[in-house]
Design an enzyme around this catalytic site. Structure first.
Site, short mmCIF file in Angstrom:
data_model
loop_
_atom_site.label_atom_id
_atom_site.label_comp_id
_atom_site.label_asym_id
_atom_site.label_seq_id
_atom_site.Cartn_x
_atom_site.Cartn_y
_atom_site.Cartn_z
N GLY A 1 27.41 62.35 64.71
CA GLY A 1 27.82 63.70 64.35
C GLY A 1 27.24 64.24 63.06
N GLU B 1 29.81 62.97 56.23
CA GLU B 1 30.52 63.09 57.51
C GLU B 1 30.37 64.50 58.05
OE1 GLU B 1 31.37 62.03 60.06
OE2 GLU B 1 33.08 60.71 60.12
N ASP B 2 30.54 64.63 59.35
CA ASP B 2 30.55 65.96 59.97
C ASP B 2 31.92 66.61 59.80
OD1 ASP B 2 31.76 64.09 61.62
OD2 ASP B 2 30.62 64.59 63.41
N ASP C 1 39.26 64.41 60.34
CA ASP C 1 40.37 64.86 61.17
C ASP C 1 41.61 64.02 60.80
OD1 ASP C 1 41.46 66.28 63.46
OD2 ASP C 1 41.15 64.50 64.65
N GLY D 1 41.52 61.10 59.58
CA GLY D 1 41.18 60.30 58.40
C GLY D 1 41.05 58.82 58.71
N LEU E 1 37.33 57.37 58.31
CA LEU E 1 36.84 57.27 56.93
C LEU E 1 37.66 56.33 56.07
CD1 LEU E 1 34.40 58.43 55.49
CD2 LEU E 1 34.80 59.33 57.73
N ARG F 1 25.87 69.23 70.63
CA ARG F 1 25.48 68.80 69.27
C ARG F 1 24.37 69.68 68.71
NH1 ARG F 1 27.76 63.85 68.02
NH2 ARG F 1 28.04 62.37 69.71
P1 IMP Z 1 39.10 60.90 62.31
O1 IMP Z 1 39.01 59.41 62.28
O2 IMP Z 1 40.25 61.35 63.19
O3 IMP Z 1 39.13 61.55 60.96
O4 IMP Z 1 37.84 61.38 63.10
C1 IMP Z 1 36.65 61.75 62.54
C2 IMP Z 1 35.60 61.88 63.63
O5 IMP Z 1 36.17 62.46 64.80
C3 IMP Z 1 34.50 62.82 63.24
O6 IMP Z 1 33.46 62.14 62.60
C4 IMP Z 1 34.07 63.39 64.57
O7 IMP Z 1 33.10 62.55 65.16
C5 IMP Z 1 35.31 63.38 65.41
N1 IMP Z 1 36.00 64.69 65.44
C6 IMP Z 1 37.16 65.03 64.85
N2 IMP Z 1 37.48 66.31 65.09
C7 IMP Z 1 36.46 66.82 65.82
C8 IMP Z 1 36.18 68.13 66.37
O8 IMP Z 1 36.92 69.12 66.21
N3 IMP Z 1 35.02 68.22 67.07
C9 IMP Z 1 34.16 67.20 67.25
N4 IMP Z 1 34.37 65.96 66.75
C10 IMP Z 1 35.52 65.78 66.05
MG MG Z 2 31.60 61.65 63.02
#
Ligand code: IMP
Ligand code: MG
Length: 181
Positions: free
Chosen positions: A42, A97-98, A101, A103, A106, A164
């Site tokens: 991403g 990071e992209d 969400d 967390g 990360l 993407r």
């Molecule tokens: P986390 O572990 O829930 O913080 O997820 C982070 C990862 O989830 C990001 O690096 C994205 O790859 C993916 N992600 C979270 N939200 C979105 C979204 O709205 N669209 C696309 N990918 C998302």
């Molecule tokens: Mg990602």
């Protein structure tokens, strides 16, 4: 059901924000070399676009990391199967990071990277959904904080590996097949 993408953040807006973020990063890292760490897949767009704007010395490495299968909700089972090509010891590491969400990805990754004893470890993200946080993560550089709880695509972000390549960040709106999209 057909999908229609609604533009949330335009290509120009992203470019202008990356200019500002790079200016701040260049100032903060003056006299030091940055090891940019791109979290595949991403963050490949944001890493490259940010890297082009940095004037301090930069080296780059790439790591595959995900807690999603093909869905839109993190399953909490973070996987980072690809190893780093160079050690991080004594490097000034900036993880790119992209989107952040829950967390979960990360917080897991930063703990792992900390074990490599970098000289410093900071986090930069294009997008942040702070209201979705389940694990606390300190984010040093944020492009845009999202206000709406939508699943976004484009500029590297996907839904089931699609979209993407869009040059902007958009929201997927489902619409019935017989309605002109
Ligand atoms: P986390 O572990 O829930 O913080 O997820 C982070 C990862 O989830 C990001 O690096 C994205 O790859 C993916 N992600 C979270 N939200 C979105 C979204 O709205 N669209 C696309 N990918 C998302
Ligand atoms: Mg990602």
């Amino acid at each position: 059901m057909a999908e229609k993408i609604r533009v949330l953040i335009s290509e120009d807006e992203i470019g202008r924000r990356l200019d500002e973020m790079a200016k701040q990063i260049n100032a903060d890292y003056a006299g030091r070399e940055i090891r940019l760490l791109c979290i595949l897949k991403g963050s490949v767009f944001v890493t490259c676009e940010l890297a082009k704007r940095l004037t301090v010395p930069v080296t780059m490495d790439f790591l595959t990391c995900s807690s999603y299968e093909d869905g839109t909700v993190s399953n909490g089972d973070v996987k980072c199967p690809m190893g780093l090509s160079q050690p991080l010891k004594e490097k000034h590491v900036l993880v790119v990071e992209d989107i952040i969400d829950s967390g979960k990805t990360l917080s897991y990754l930063l703990e792992k990277l900390g074990e490599e004893h970098p000289a410093s470890l900071k986090l930069c993200t294009l997008l942040d959904k702070p209201f979705r946080r389940e694990k606390e993560v300190h984010v040093d550089y944020v492009g845009f904080q999202l206000k709406e709880n939508a699943f976004v695509v484009g500029f590297g972000l996907d839904i089931a590996q699609k979209y993407r390549n869009l040059p902007y960040v958009g929201v997927v709106d489902k619409c019935p097949e017989n309605v002109q999209a």
